[in-house]
Structures are given as C-alpha cells and as structure tokens.
Design a protein around this motif. Structure first.
Motif, short mmCIF file in Angstrom:
data_model
loop_
_atom_site.label_atom_id
_atom_site.label_comp_id
_atom_site.label_asym_id
_atom_site.label_seq_id
_atom_site.Cartn_x
_atom_site.Cartn_y
_atom_site.Cartn_z
N UNK A 244 4.93 17.20 -3.01
CA UNK A 244 3.46 17.27 -3.02
C UNK A 244 2.92 17.91 -1.74
N UNK A 245 3.76 18.01 -0.70
CA UNK A 245 3.35 18.71 0.52
C UNK A 245 3.62 20.20 0.41
N UNK A 246 4.16 20.66 -0.72
CA UNK A 246 4.40 22.07 -0.93
C UNK A 246 5.85 22.47 -0.96
N UNK A 247 6.76 21.50 -0.82
CA UNK A 247 8.18 21.81 -0.79
C UNK A 247 8.80 21.98 -2.16
N UNK A 248 10.05 22.39 -2.17
CA UNK A 248 10.82 22.55 -3.41
C UNK A 248 11.92 21.50 -3.41
N UNK A 249 12.00 20.75 -4.51
CA UNK A 249 12.91 19.61 -4.62
C UNK A 249 13.73 19.77 -5.90
N UNK A 250 15.03 19.77 -5.77
CA UNK A 250 15.91 19.87 -6.95
C UNK A 250 17.31 19.44 -6.55
N UNK A 269 11.39 23.42 2.34
CA UNK A 269 9.98 23.70 2.57
C UNK A 269 9.36 24.56 1.49
N UNK A 270 10.15 25.43 0.85
CA UNK A 270 9.64 26.24 -0.25
C UNK A 270 10.82 26.70 -1.10
N UNK A 271 10.51 27.34 -2.23
CA UNK A 271 11.56 27.71 -3.18
C UNK A 271 12.51 28.76 -2.62
N UNK A 272 11.99 29.73 -1.86
CA UNK A 272 12.85 30.77 -1.32
C UNK A 272 13.85 30.19 -0.31
N UNK A 273 13.36 29.31 0.55
CA UNK A 273 14.24 28.66 1.53
C UNK A 273 15.26 27.79 0.82
N UNK A 274 14.81 27.07 -0.21
CA UNK A 274 15.74 26.24 -1.00
C UNK A 274 16.86 27.10 -1.56
N UNK A 275 16.54 28.27 -2.07
CA UNK A 275 17.56 29.14 -2.64
C UNK A 275 18.58 29.59 -1.61
N UNK A 276 18.13 29.93 -0.41
CA UNK A 276 19.07 30.34 0.64
C UNK A 276 19.98 29.17 1.04
N UNK A 277 19.42 27.99 1.11
CA UNK A 277 20.22 26.82 1.45
C UNK A 277 21.20 26.48 0.34
#
Length: 294
Positions: A244-250, A269-277
């Motif tokens: 709800x703070x804007x992050x991507x959770x999966x 923090x966001x979907x693009x960063x999630x993908x790199x991680x």
C-alpha cells in the motif's frame, strides 16, 4: 496481488475498531513486554525449534492478552497467535477458508528482545481467505505504528495520533539498493550463493526482526526485503504495508502472496526493482542437488 476471492478484498474494520486495536497493542506492550525487557531470568526464556528460536514469558503474556481481547471484539473471527499456533499447528489449516482471521506476532524479534537489544516489534494482520487486508507493525520502544489497509495508504501513526503517509523508494539498479536477506534461514546448500550476492548491493544485512525490516521498506528507508521460512504471523502485516506504500509484493516464483504458501516472499520498492532482484535470487528456486548415490 489479485482480487480473485469469494468476496471483495476490503478490510473489515471500522476506524473505531482500528483505534481499539491500536490501543490494545499499546496496552499489551505496556503490561507484558516492556516491563520484562532486560529483566528476564533464564527460566523465563525457552526454545522452540532450536537454540536460536526463542520464546519468552513476554511473548506468551502479550499474545494471551491480545487474543482474549480480539475474540471479545470479533467473536466469529479466527485468531492465530504465533505461540498458540506453534503448539497447535492444526489451526493453520483453517486460515484459507476464514472470512476474517487475525494473526498475532506478540514479540517479533524475540532473539533480539531476549538478548537485550531494543530492536523488536508487535505485528498484527487481518486476513480474508488467506490474503492480508490490514496490517499493523508496532515499535514498543518508540510507541509508534505503521498501519495499512487494502485500498488505503500506509501510514506512520505517532503519539497523540499524529499521522504521516509513507511511500517506498524509487528503487534502482542492484548496486544502489539497500535491503535485507536472511542467510541463516535459507537451506544450507544455498547459503554460500546467497552470501555471494551481498557485495553487489550498496548495503544488505539482516535485523533478525521482520517487523523492522518491513517498516524500513514501507517507510522508504530501504529498497527490499527477502523473507524465508514462511509463517502466518511474520509476513502479512509487512506485505500489505509495503504494497500500500507503493511497493511490489510477490512470491519469488512470481505467484501471488497468500498466507500458507511455501517458498520465498520478495517485497521491493517497485515492480522493476522486484524483477531485477528476482533475477538475482532465482537460484533459490532451484531444487537441491541429489547426492551421487540417489
């Protein structure tokens, strides 16, 4: 996270009920947790699954107080506390079918708490059919909360009810990221590989406290957290706060996070960063190598 549930995904709590719960958590900390901090005797500390998996009289007392009050406030809700569920694991099977379930982590970071380190918290979440719709992360030492509900913002709630809306960071390339990963909680055959990723980051560590790791990401003070050893009480409050703070959770395999799933939960923090991680950590999804004589 999608909304494919038998009913709409909304937090079944009024503002008055949320205020009651915040006050309940404060009272439990004041009555059961803070008076015992740095005053525990050896007989007030026990182990569960191993010598580093601790439980104290504070955990038990706070959970009992919170659970009793919640059951009075919500008589038809399923209440899942860490200590009760650890002794009665069959209760976990009811979560997926529960229209409203409260999970309680009475002292998250018990190892820190028992060792006198003031880095611990209290977490509570509301689940609907296994999906978090409300989360609360309380820091008893500072007396502030991070709270979030489906459809609303993530807020820092300070004394005198002062509030501030929180947002995650903008993320970025791996070399600029600050985050948390639990080497000790991944399988032994993956620990060296996970540790080998650490020099790629600007800063990476573990606080031994999911509550404060999630608070750091939700408040924009860190970029990600990787969770292992999935439980019903360690992750849902932080997951919804970060989302709800804007992050991507999966889940690390890309599937939606639901309480009860096995594997790894990656919050970024966001979907693009999630993908790199995810690309960096995907070796954790590999099946363990079979021994030569298998």
């Amino acid at each position: 996270m999608t909304d494919s549930l038998p009913v709409p995904v909304t937090a079944p709590l009024t503002m008055a009920q949320r205020a009651q719960i915040l006050n309940l958590i404060r009272r439990a900390a004041k009555a059961e947790i803070l008076p015992r901090f740095r005053k525990l005797s050896s007989h007030q500390i026990d182990t569960k699954t191993g010598i580093h998996d601790l439980v104290t009289e504070a955990d038990k007392g706070a959970e009992a107080m919170i659970a009793r009050a919640l059951q009075t406030m919500f008589p038809h809700a399923l209440i899942v506390g860490e200590e009760h569920a650890s002794a009665n694991p069959e209760i976990l099977e009811k979560i997926a079918e529960a229209e409203i379930c409260f999970t309680i982590d009475p002292v998250d970071g018990t190892w820190n708490y028992a060792k006198g380190l003031p880095l611990f918290g209290v977490m509570l979440s509301v689940l609907r059919y296994g999906r978090p719709v409300y989360g609360l992360l309380y820091d008893p030492m500072v007396n502030d909360f991070i709270t979030a509900a489906a459809g609303g913002p993530t807020e820092l709630v300070m004394p005198r009810n002062l509030r501030r809306t929180l947002e995650t960071t903008k993320g970025g390339p791996i070399e600029d990221l600050v985050g948390f990963a639990p080497v000790a909680l991944v399988p032994k055959d993956k620990q060296a590989q996970l540790a080998a990723t650490f020099p790629k980051f600007a800063r990476i560590t573990s606080l031994r406290c999911a509550c404060h790791e999630a608070r750091m990401v939700a408040s924009g003070n860190a970029d990600f957290v990787l969770f292992a050893k999935m439980t019903a009480w360690d992750h849902p409050a932080g997951a919804i706060a970060i989302q709800q703070a804007g992050g991507h959770v999966a889940m690390l395999d890309g599937s939606d996070y639901l309480v009860g799933k096995e594997g790894y939960l990656l919050c970024a923090s966001d979907a693009a960063t999630w993908g790199r991680l995810r690309d960096l950590f995907d070796f954790l999804l590999d099946a363990p190598a079979k021994p030569d004589n298998a």
